[in-house]
Design a protein around this motif. Structure first.
Motif: not given
Length: 74
Positions: A10-12, A24-31, A33-37, A50-54
């Motif tokens: 999901i492109i948030t 930078r837009t945050i991207i969310l993995n649906k499977s 819940g991890r997020c990255w830019i 670059q993954y975002i902190k948990n």
């Protein structure tokens, strides 16, 4: 015949501003819940995740109704 897999990201509407002021837009993995830019390497010019902190990723996943699965580093 071409078969396509369902999109798993999901492109948030959320952005992360880095220390240089670049949004930078945050991207969310649906499977999971991890997020990255996406960032560009200064050395090679290639794009990388670059993954975002948990803690932040967990909040974002909750906001988008996605289950966050913590990944434990060994």
């Amino acid at each position: 015949m071409m078969v396509s897999a369902p999109k798993d990201t999901i492109i948030t509407n959320l952005v992360l501003v880095d220390n240089q002021g670049i949004e930078r837009t945050i991207i969310l993995n649906k499977s999971n819940g991890r997020c990255w830019i996406w960032k560009e390497s200064k050395k090679t010019g290639k794009m990388y995740k670059q993954y975002i902190k948990n803690e932040l990723a967990e909040e974002i996943a909750k906001e988008y109704g996605v289950e966050f699965k913590s990944i434990v580093k060994k």
